[in-house]
Design an enzyme around this catalytic site. Sequence first.
Site, PDB file in Angstrom:
ATOM      1  N   HIS A  37       0.830  -1.208   0.000  1.00 62.21           N
ATOM      2  CA  HIS A  37       0.000   0.000   0.000  1.00 62.21           C
ATOM      3  C   HIS A  37       0.863   1.256   0.000  1.00 62.21           C
ATOM      4  CE1 HIS A  37      -2.895  -2.876   2.017  1.00 62.21           C
ATOM      5  NE2 HIS A  37      -3.657  -2.363   1.075  1.00 62.21           N
ATOM      6  N   GLN A  61     -18.203  -6.257  -1.231  1.00 58.88           N
ATOM      7  CA  GLN A  61     -17.323  -7.110  -2.034  1.00 58.88           C
ATOM      8  C   GLN A  61     -16.938  -8.401  -1.322  1.00 58.88           C
ATOM      9  OE1 GLN A  61     -14.252  -3.855  -2.064  1.00 58.88           O
ATOM     10  NE2 GLN A  61     -12.815  -5.548  -2.070  1.00 58.88           N
ATOM     11  N   GLU A 150      -0.930  -4.048  -8.896  1.00 60.37           N
ATOM     12  CA  GLU A 150      -1.020  -5.112  -9.907  1.00 60.37           C
ATOM     13  C   GLU A 150      -1.328  -6.459  -9.277  1.00 60.37           C
ATOM     14  OE1 GLU A 150       2.508  -5.408 -12.286  1.00 60.37           O
ATOM     15  OE2 GLU A 150       1.860  -3.801 -13.611  1.00 60.37           O
ATOM     16  N   LYS A 151      -1.136  -6.561  -7.971  1.00 61.41           N
ATOM     17  CA  LYS A 151      -1.369  -7.849  -7.319  1.00 61.41           C
ATOM     18  C   LYS A 151      -2.801  -8.338  -7.586  1.00 61.41           C
ATOM     19  CE  LYS A 151      -1.807 -10.254  -3.060  1.00 61.41           C
ATOM     20  NZ  LYS A 151      -3.254 -10.167  -2.858  1.00 61.41           N
ATOM     21  N   ASP A 152      -3.751  -7.419  -7.509  1.00 65.57           N
ATOM     22  CA  ASP A 152      -5.136  -7.773  -7.838  1.00 65.57           C
ATOM     23  C   ASP A 152      -5.338  -7.439  -9.308  1.00 65.57           C
ATOM     24  OD1 ASP A 152      -6.131  -8.577  -5.157  1.00 65.57           O
ATOM     25  OD2 ASP A 152      -5.521  -6.545  -4.677  1.00 65.57           O
TER      26      ASP A 152
HETATM   27  O1  PAF Z   1      -7.989  -3.687  -3.362  1.00 68.25           O
HETATM   28  C1  PAF Z   1      -8.670  -3.314  -2.379  1.00 68.25           C
HETATM   29  O2  PAF Z   1      -8.173  -3.128  -1.266  1.00 68.25           O
HETATM   30  C2  PAF Z   1     -10.162  -3.111  -2.560  1.00 68.25           C
HETATM   31  O3  PAF Z   1     -10.707  -4.039  -3.425  1.00 68.25           O
HETATM   32  C3  PAF Z   1     -10.528  -1.672  -2.974  1.00 68.25           C
HETATM   33  C4  PAF Z   1      -9.977  -1.338  -4.349  1.00 68.25           C
HETATM   34  C5  PAF Z   1     -10.004  -0.689  -1.958  1.00 68.25           C
HETATM   35  C6  PAF Z   1     -12.056  -1.508  -3.053  1.00 68.25           C
HETATM   36  O4  PAF Z   1     -12.655  -1.767  -1.829  1.00 68.25           O
END
Ligand code: PAF
Length: 286
Positions: A37, A61, A150-152
Amino acid sequence: MQTVYTRAELSAVLAAWRREDRTVALVPTMGHLHQGHLALVARARRHADRVVASIFVNPLQFDRAEDLAAYPRSLKADARALEEGGVDLLFSPEEAEIYPRGRAGVTRVEVPGLSAELEDAHRPGHFAGVATVVCKLFCMVRPNLAVFGEKDYQQLLIVRRMTEDLDLGVEILAEPTVREPDGLAMSSRNSYLDEADRARAPALYAALEACVERLRAGETAFAAMERTARAAVAAGGLRLDYVSIRRQADLGLPEPGDRALVVLGAAWCGPARLIDNIPVYLPASG
Ligand code: PAF
């Protein structure tokens, strides 16, 4: 660093910045921050005058209530890290601030083509939740740019597509995955791993990396490489969800001759679901 909890406070700070003609970057997070982060924050710093980070554990989510309840929260430490990283404004809303009429009936954003498989096959509805909250955050902050990891990888493509399709006018920057020395991709969920799980966890990355080496060596038998990688993940003591070789641009199935590929994988390691990927650019043949 200023911290705000409501949209009204957020708007007031943003309006003042806009009067001064400042460019704004957004780094959306769900908190429990790690070096990955902070790399997003550093990137944002380099590209905008002001950086907003959001911390919101988005219930929309999560496909399983227990996962949402167990998701690690560490707001104080996160705020300190963001301040040290150079964030100007932290937006840390409660759920009612984001979903004032409740989340059940909220208007949702779907990105059908890119959501159909891989992660979504294992977490149905996950990406509609992500796209919805990211869209709302973009509308609240109206940033010039936003930074995603890019991890996700699938999430990154979905956010890009949504931003284009809805003409949101936000530039999306992608930051490479940050890894532990043994290759494990940093993730907030790594804190679920006990010592034995932690020792097994790099097996996913190792299997993806072995696949990448074969691609670089010129192999094009994608299905066979995927089979080997799946077996390696299982042999490493993880419970496999998928390993798949795809095209970087649209996650379509690659054809021999496609050069920008990505090897993606997900597997359970004890209580943690690991996801990872390695983008690979193959040299032109011949
Ligand atoms: O990658 C994340 O931490 C979450 O999916 C995000 C983009 C903050 C949306 O809640």
